[in-house]
Design an enzyme around this catalytic site. Structure first.
Site, PDB file in Angstrom:
ATOM      1  N   HIS A   1     -15.361  -2.875   0.282  1.00  0.00           N
ATOM      2  CA  HIS A   1     -15.241  -2.258  -1.043  1.00  0.00           C
ATOM      3  C   HIS A   1     -16.560  -1.734  -1.602  1.00  0.00           C
ATOM      4  O   HIS A   1     -16.566  -0.997  -2.588  1.00  0.00           O
ATOM      5  CB  HIS A   1     -14.641  -3.292  -2.011  1.00  0.00           C
ATOM      6  CG  HIS A   1     -14.156  -2.730  -3.301  1.00  0.00           C
ATOM      7  ND1 HIS A   1     -14.791  -2.948  -4.505  1.00  0.00           N
ATOM      8  CD2 HIS A   1     -13.074  -1.953  -3.585  1.00  0.00           C
ATOM      9  CE1 HIS A   1     -14.129  -2.341  -5.477  1.00  0.00           C
ATOM     10  NE2 HIS A   1     -13.083  -1.732  -4.953  1.00  0.00           N
TER      11      HIS A   1
ATOM     12  N   HIS B   1     -15.040   3.621 -15.088  1.00  0.00           N
ATOM     13  CA  HIS B   1     -14.885   2.813 -13.878  1.00  0.00           C
ATOM     14  C   HIS B   1     -16.182   2.091 -13.519  1.00  0.00           C
ATOM     15  O   HIS B   1     -16.225   1.324 -12.559  1.00  0.00           O
ATOM     16  CB  HIS B   1     -14.439   3.736 -12.730  1.00  0.00           C
ATOM     17  CG  HIS B   1     -14.048   3.030 -11.478  1.00  0.00           C
ATOM     18  ND1 HIS B   1     -14.801   3.090 -10.316  1.00  0.00           N
ATOM     19  CD2 HIS B   1     -12.996   2.241 -11.180  1.00  0.00           C
ATOM     20  CE1 HIS B   1     -14.216   2.386  -9.367  1.00  0.00           C
ATOM     21  NE2 HIS B   1     -13.123   1.852  -9.863  1.00  0.00           N
TER      22      HIS B   1
ATOM     23  N   ARG C   1     -11.165  -4.127 -14.158  1.00  0.00           N
ATOM     24  CA  ARG C   1     -10.164  -5.109 -13.750  1.00  0.00           C
ATOM     25  C   ARG C   1     -10.793  -6.489 -13.825  1.00  0.00           C
ATOM     26  O   ARG C   1     -11.908  -6.699 -13.339  1.00  0.00           O
ATOM     27  CB  ARG C   1      -9.676  -4.867 -12.309  1.00  0.00           C
ATOM     28  CG  ARG C   1      -9.053  -3.503 -12.058  1.00  0.00           C
ATOM     29  CD  ARG C   1      -8.476  -3.436 -10.644  1.00  0.00           C
ATOM     30  NE  ARG C   1      -8.214  -2.077 -10.221  1.00  0.00           N
ATOM     31  CZ  ARG C   1      -7.109  -1.391 -10.514  1.00  0.00           C
ATOM     32  NH1 ARG C   1      -6.172  -1.959 -11.240  1.00  0.00           N
ATOM     33  NH2 ARG C   1      -6.937  -0.148 -10.088  1.00  0.00           N
TER      34      ARG C   1
ATOM     35  N   ARG D   1      -5.001   1.421 -13.333  1.00  0.00           N
ATOM     36  CA  ARG D   1      -3.607   1.472 -12.883  1.00  0.00           C
ATOM     37  C   ARG D   1      -3.110   0.136 -12.350  1.00  0.00           C
ATOM     38  O   ARG D   1      -3.736  -0.496 -11.516  1.00  0.00           O
ATOM     39  CB  ARG D   1      -3.445   2.551 -11.811  1.00  0.00           C
ATOM     40  CG  ARG D   1      -1.990   2.788 -11.416  1.00  0.00           C
ATOM     41  CD  ARG D   1      -1.845   3.941 -10.454  1.00  0.00           C
ATOM     42  NE  ARG D   1      -1.931   5.217 -11.141  1.00  0.00           N
ATOM     43  CZ  ARG D   1      -2.840   6.144 -10.861  1.00  0.00           C
ATOM     44  NH1 ARG D   1      -3.746   5.917  -9.935  1.00  0.00           N
ATOM     45  NH2 ARG D   1      -2.849   7.293 -11.498  1.00  0.00           N
TER      46      ARG D   1
ATOM     47  N   ARG E   1     -13.848   3.255   4.626  1.00  0.00           N
ATOM     48  CA  ARG E   1     -12.702   2.393   4.901  1.00  0.00           C
ATOM     49  C   ARG E   1     -11.393   3.170   4.946  1.00  0.00           C
ATOM     50  O   ARG E   1     -10.576   2.963   5.827  1.00  0.00           O
ATOM     51  CB  ARG E   1     -12.606   1.310   3.826  1.00  0.00           C
ATOM     52  CG  ARG E   1     -11.527   0.276   4.098  1.00  0.00           C
ATOM     53  CD  ARG E   1     -11.244  -0.565   2.881  1.00  0.00           C
ATOM     54  NE  ARG E   1     -10.394   0.105   1.916  1.00  0.00           N
ATOM     55  CZ  ARG E   1     -10.563   0.049   0.604  1.00  0.00           C
ATOM     56  NH1 ARG E   1     -11.576  -0.611   0.100  1.00  0.00           N
ATOM     57  NH2 ARG E   1      -9.739   0.670  -0.211  1.00  0.00           N
TER      58      ARG E   1
ATOM     59  N   ASN F   1       0.834  -1.209   0.000  1.00  0.00           N
ATOM     60  CA  ASN F   1       0.000   0.000   0.000  1.00  0.00           C
ATOM     61  C   ASN F   1       0.864   1.252   0.000  1.00  0.00           C
ATOM     62  O   ASN F   1       0.626   2.202  -0.756  1.00  0.00           O
ATOM     63  CB  ASN F   1      -0.898   0.034   1.242  1.00  0.00           C
ATOM     64  CG  ASN F   1      -2.079  -0.905   1.169  1.00  0.00           C
ATOM     65  OD1 ASN F   1      -2.353  -1.487   0.118  1.00  0.00           O
ATOM     66  ND2 ASN F   1      -2.777  -1.070   2.272  1.00  0.00           N
TER      67      ASN F   1
ATOM     68  N   TYR G   1     -12.897  -9.178  -1.462  1.00  0.00           N
ATOM     69  CA  TYR G   1     -13.498  -7.856  -1.259  1.00  0.00           C
ATOM     70  C   TYR G   1     -14.984  -8.007  -0.951  1.00  0.00           C
ATOM     71  O   TYR G   1     -15.654  -8.869  -1.526  1.00  0.00           O
ATOM     72  CB  TYR G   1     -13.373  -6.992  -2.515  1.00  0.00           C
ATOM     73  CG  TYR G   1     -11.977  -6.640  -2.970  1.00  0.00           C
ATOM     74  CD1 TYR G   1     -10.837  -7.114  -2.318  1.00  0.00           C
ATOM     75  CD2 TYR G   1     -11.796  -5.829  -4.078  1.00  0.00           C
ATOM     76  CE1 TYR G   1      -9.571  -6.785  -2.755  1.00  0.00           C
ATOM     77  CE2 TYR G   1     -10.525  -5.486  -4.532  1.00  0.00           C
ATOM     78  CZ  TYR G   1      -9.418  -5.974  -3.865  1.00  0.00           C
ATOM     79  OH  TYR G   1      -8.161  -5.642  -4.303  1.00  0.00           O
TER      80      TYR G   1
END
Length: 705
Positions: A594, A437, A377, A407, A566, A47, A470
């Site tokens: 998430h 997204h 993704r 990314r 979060r 992270n 998630y």
């Protein structure tokens, strides 16, 4: 309040560092199994690496090209933010070093030894020496650094041995990159739970390479580089293939400006001065770590221990958990069941398998005309892609809007975009200035001249791997209105139209934030009329200044606001006269929280939207995002009570106090671990109980006594 009022806001970057410290606290938690605690250190480290590459990289660019830039939460310049980050990082490294040392000692008690060279037995020393000269040395590329051997390019996050040496009184430097092709962990041939890291072996024997020099100092170093490539600032030739262009610019990521220098365990002022000069770094960008500079090896170690000693592994790791296939969906095909009711899946507690079944059914259903989907993704080995290709083989029209700029997943997406194009699918790449997204899948069927839409929308990616890790919500409906909205959405994506009106969907960058503001204003009006006014929102991050100010306005009007955030949280709750009606918690546990949920109102009139969007400017103004309503009364109540259970979590939740810091929750009641509860609950029962008009919350209240 004006944007210049910083009294109830905190810096985005420092807020994120506080969140990452919360991740590290999981590594300190005695109730978490030892190997899982080690994984939390690895997660904390990766992270932080990404934070430096992306966020510090962006701030570095701003400090160079936009001198008048100031943060709208603190008024700080880009350089002031960077200096605050570098200063805070010192504390984070020290804390991580303490936790790592403690865990290593505890693991040794269990027979798992992370060895230094001084810990090796005579036989292990003999083994490592032979291994070095036979298997490692032939692959090394050492060099000295002088006028004839200029300072080389150090790849982003690569490990390197650096030396200070002397020959005939002359000081010079040596460098040995650690090849990424070498295994990271070397296990003892006699005890597979004893291991040493590759870089430690090379560090030990590096003197042998430079035998004609006197080595005065040596250590392991790593450079972190800016990885925030802005595609909109780069020119694409009109005749250049977009996928090919993306491949080219990805190569630049390893060559961008240095943003951080790390040294392992030992430092020397001469080496630091030399490297800072070569890399154009300031002293506060240098960090000394007593934890390995690359913690990715932990996951390999985790898997190795499972195979080497399964009993020990299960003692030191979480009990296995397998997402459930809902009882209500176990029998028969999915398509016919959707005609009777909408479906809501709660990952990872429920499996993605019903959605995969739906896609496979659609790919082979003679009445299906088309499948359209947005991809941000996907898994490395993706069943989603497999069924899309299967649909195309069966002459379905398949349209995939794939975001190549996700990314660190760019290469994977480029690969799949190529496969889909070669199979004859229509592949779209979105917009130059807006990442796509959103998570939308539309299946169109034609039966007896009737058009039927099956629409799936979710809060998370179409990724079979992460949906086991998630927490996300996946909604599948045959609503004609939502299906028509989804069809309009895909049409607009194909013709680059971002600004259109939808019947039900809220679509960023132009229709999401404005509608949220309208919903907040409606609650403010209720509060002014002394009516119950409530807002509950759950997201990953909250930094959009305009929406922060709207919640400040709502709080001062008397609206009761509860937030589950979060990560980044730039609003400070509990400040009298400003945010006193706002409560905020963060949950960090076994699974990554998430899902994004936005609730306005009370009782039967509660308005609920699920979305792929956080409340950050990058989501609300700079991405194509979709929020969709949940209108089915049963599903609405399910979501409300899932939120209420999380709001009562006093084990993995932390509340944000009036200083913007996390603190433990002490209620004096029974411990409530919401994730653990969801792991053991059959969500079909919720639906059955509400269908019978039973009170689910009356059952939940027993948890909070």
């Amino acid at each position: 309040m004006s944007k210049g009022d910083y009294s109830y806001t905190q810096n985005r970057e420092l807020s994120w560092l506080k969140f990452n410290l919360r991740v590290l606290e999981e590594a300190e938690d005695d109730s978490v199994p030892l190997l899982e605690r080690l994984k939390f250190i690895s997660i904390f480290t990766s992270n932080l690496d990404e934070f430096y590459m992306v966020r510090c990289g962006s701030l570095y660019d701003l400090s160079l090209i936009k001198e008048d830039y100031v943060d709208n939460k603190t008024g700080w310049s880009a350089q002031e933010q960077l200096d605050a980050i570098f200063d805070r990082t010192i504390f984070l490294y020290e804390r991580r070093d303490e936790v790592f040392s403690t865990l290593n000692n505890l693991l040794k008690v269990e027979g798992i030894h992370d060895l230094g060279f001084n810990d090796l037995t005579k036989k292990e020393i003999s083994f490592t020496k032979k291994y070095f000269f036979n298997c490692i040395l032939p692959l090394l590329s050492p060099q000295i650094i002088d006028i004839h051997h200029p300072f080389p390019h150090l790849l982003n996050k690569s490990l390197n041995i650096m030396l200070i040496m002397r020959k005939k009184g002359k000081l010079l430097y040596g460098l040995v990159p650690v090849p990424s092709t070498l295994p990271r962990i070397i296990f003892s041939p006699r005890d597979k739970l004893r291991f040493i890291l590759m870089e430690k072996i090379i560090l030990q024997y590096v003197d042998e390479i430079f035998s004609n020099y006197k080595v005065e100092f040596k250590t392991i170093v790593s450079v972190t580089r800016n990885a925030d490539i802005s595609l909109s600032d780069l020119q694409i030739d009109e005749d250049e293939d977009y996928r090919g262009y993306m491949k080219k610019i990805l190569k630049k990521r390893t060559r961008l400006a240095p943003i951080r220098l790390e040294l392992y365990q030992h430092s020397d002022p001469r080496l630091i001065d030399f490297l800072c000069d070569q890399l154009n770094l300031a002293p506060n960008q240098v960090q000394i770590s007593h934890t390995p500079l690359d913690m990715a090896y932990v996951f390999e170690l985790y898997d190795h221990i499972e195979s080497a000693n399964e009993l020990l592994f299960h003692q030191l790791s979480f009990n296995p958990f397998y997402p459930k296939i809902p009882e209500r969906l176990k029998e028969g095909k999915i398509l016919p069941q959707l005609k009777k009711r909408d479906i809501l899946l709660f990952y990872p507690f429920e499996s993605i398998e019903p959605f995969l079944r739906l896609l496979k059914e659609a790919a082979n259903d003679e009445n299906v005309i088309s499948i359209k989907i947005t991809i941000y993704r996907v898994a490395r080995s993706s069943s989603i892609i497999k069924y899309l290709l299967e649909a195309r083989e069966n002459d379905k029209e398949v349209t995939v809007l794939i975001e190549l700029r996700a990314r660190f997943d760019e290469a994977n997406n480029i690969h799949y975009a190529g496969l889909l194009e070669e199979a004859g699918c229509t592949v779209l790449y979105g917009f130059e200035e807006y990442k796509v997204h959103s998570k939308v899948c539309l299946i169109t069927r034609k039966e007896r001249n009737n058009i039927q839409y099956i629409t799936q929308m979710g809060t998370g990616n179409y990724n079979e791997r992460t949906c086991k890790l998630y927490t996300d919500l996946s909604f599948i409906t045959t609503s004609k209105v939502i299906g028509e909205d989804a069809m309009l959405f895909f049409k607009n994506m194909a013709i680059s139209n971002l600004n259109d009106d939808y019947e039900k969907l809220l679509v960023a960058p132009f229709g999401f934030k404005s509608q949220l503001i309208e919903k907040i204003n409606q609650e403010i009006e209720k509060a002014h009329k002394n009516l119950p006014a409530n807002i509950i929102m759950k997201m990953n991050s909250f930094s959009d200044r305009e929406l922060i100010d709207m919640l400040n306005k709502a709080s001062t009007a008397g609206v009761k606001i509860k937030l589950i955030i979060r990560g980044i949280c730039c609003i400070i709750p509990g400040l009298k006269g400003k945010t006193e009606n706002i409560e905020i918690i963060s949950i960090v546990g076994r699974f990554l929280e998430h899902s994004r949920i936005y609730c306005f109102g009370t009782g039967e009139d509660t308005s609920i939207y699920l979305s792929s969007a956080d409340l950050m400017v990058r989501n609300t103004e700079k991405r194509v995002e979709v929020a969709f309503p949940i209108e089915n009364p049963i599903l609405k109540k399910m979501i409300i009570h899932l939120l209420e259970l999380q709001l009562h979590d006093n084990v993995k939740a932390r509340k944000i106090n009036a200083k913007g810091d996390y603190e433990k929750i002490y209620t004096g009641g029974e411990p409530v671990d919401s994730q653990k509860y969801f792991m053991n609950y059959d969500f079909s029962k919720i639906e059955e109980e509400y269908a019978l008009k039973a009170s689910f919350y009356s059952r939940l209240k027993h948890l909070f006594k």
